[in-house]
Design a protein around this motif. Structure first.
Motif, short mmCIF file in Angstrom:
data_model
loop_
_atom_site.label_atom_id
_atom_site.label_comp_id
_atom_site.label_asym_id
_atom_site.label_seq_id
_atom_site.Cartn_x
_atom_site.Cartn_y
_atom_site.Cartn_z
N ALA A 181 0.82 -1.21 0.00
CA ALA A 181 0.00 0.00 0.00
C ALA A 181 0.85 1.27 0.00
N LYS A 182 1.92 1.27 0.78
CA LYS A 182 2.73 2.49 0.90
C LYS A 182 3.56 2.78 -0.34
N ARG A 183 3.66 1.81 -1.29
CA ARG A 183 4.47 2.01 -2.48
C ARG A 183 3.67 2.49 -3.69
N TRP A 184 2.34 2.55 -3.57
CA TRP A 184 1.54 2.97 -4.72
C TRP A 184 1.87 4.39 -5.18
N PRO A 185 2.05 5.36 -4.30
CA PRO A 185 2.41 6.70 -4.79
C PRO A 185 3.69 6.70 -5.62
N PHE A 186 4.72 5.98 -5.16
CA PHE A 186 5.96 5.90 -5.94
C PHE A 186 5.72 5.23 -7.28
#
Length: 300
Positions: free
Chosen positions: A155-160
């Protein structure tokens, strides 16, 4: 699980030649130590010949549902470069290369082996991890495509990830994502239980099982233009005729690959898991279940 490093070969040419057609038998039961998974990656599903066959089957099913390999309004005369992120067995890449002979079509995946079929001259495959950054310069591609990677992106890597897709897209180019959510309509008790297991285990492992619901907002946040989100409700099981039976086979071939996740995060036992799978298959045979896919695309 057989621990395998990223650099290992996914499917040997000889094995593919021995399985020239794509067939999915009755839903397999889980045997925990017979599937192959990649170590030191974020990808939750197996990487083996069984999964390669399933991905090919899934490709043909999705093409049947969408009536195309893409939905973005591409100008075939102007598209000169195409990228498929998480290209799997490469079926989509090869078909797009034939449909766009004037374009260079690239596929990138965590692990890659050359298909047994002859490749079009405008195809290139690379091994790499999008979460480590794409090995391309800014503004390289007229069309960037990604399909069903929710179980490979924490989830935390979607912006990147989305920033990388935007970075390599040329001005005026299109980005298109296709994802499956965790929404089933008319699900029976066993399927509802399985989905609840999946949601809990995914969240504990750091994944967002409902990311597909938020793709439109994420695209808007990138500053893309002409963003369009479509929700596709498709039948599961015999009531949906050929299309429904195809999706039933695909889902029942996908679910066993999630056993290690559920075992590790929720301590689900193998016997219990297999019992639920059998009941899900029975429910699909008698209920008018629908599953929801999501497609979003936008222009840079």
């Amino acid at each position: 699980m057989e621990p395998v490093g990223v650099g290992s070969v996914l499917v040997q040419r000889q094995a593919l030649e021995q399985h020239p057609t794509v067939r999915l038998p009755q839903p397999p039961l889980v045997t925990a130590l017979t599937r192959r998974y990649l170590m030191d990656t974020d990808y939750l599903l197996p990487k083996d010949l069984i999964e390669a066959n399933r991905l090919d089957f899934q490709h043909f099913y999705l093409k049947h549902v969408l009536k195309s390999n893409y939905l973005a309004p591409l100008d075939k005369e102007r598209v000169r470069s195409i990228l498929d992120v998480g290209c799997g067995t490469g079926r989509w890449v090869i078909e797009m290369a034939r449909a766009f002979p004037q374009a260079r079509v690239y596929g990138i995946d965590l692990e890659w082996s050359t298909p047994s079929q002859k490749l079009p001259p405008n195809v290139s495959f690379l091994q790499g991890d999008v979460l480590q950054g794409l090995p391309f310069s800014e503004h390289t591609f007229d069309y960037v495509h990604q399909r069903l990677l929710a179980m490979g992106i924490p989830a935390k890597r979607w912006p990147f990830l989305l920033q990388e897709l935007q970075r390599v897209t040329a001005p005026g180019g299109w980005i298109e994502l296709f994802e499956g959510g965790d929404t089933f309509v008319n699900a029976g008790p066993a399927l509802r239980l399985f989905i609840e297991w999946y949601r809990q285990a995914s969240k504990r492992a750091g994944y967002d099982p409902a990311i597909a619901d938020r793709l439109g907002n994420l695209f808007q946040g990138l500053g893309l233009h002409h963003v369009r989100l479509e929700t596709l409700s498709v039948p599961v099981g015999p009531w949906g005729r050929h299309e429904g039976v195809m999706l039933q086979k695909n889902l029942m071939a996908t679910f066993p690959g999630l056993f290690p996740l559920l075992q590790q995060q929720l301590n689900i036992e193998e016997g219990q898991f297999n019992t639920v799978l059998r009941e899900i298959n029975r429910e699909i045979e008698i209920l008018q279940i629908e599953y929801q896919y999501y497609v979003v695309y936008g222009q840079k």
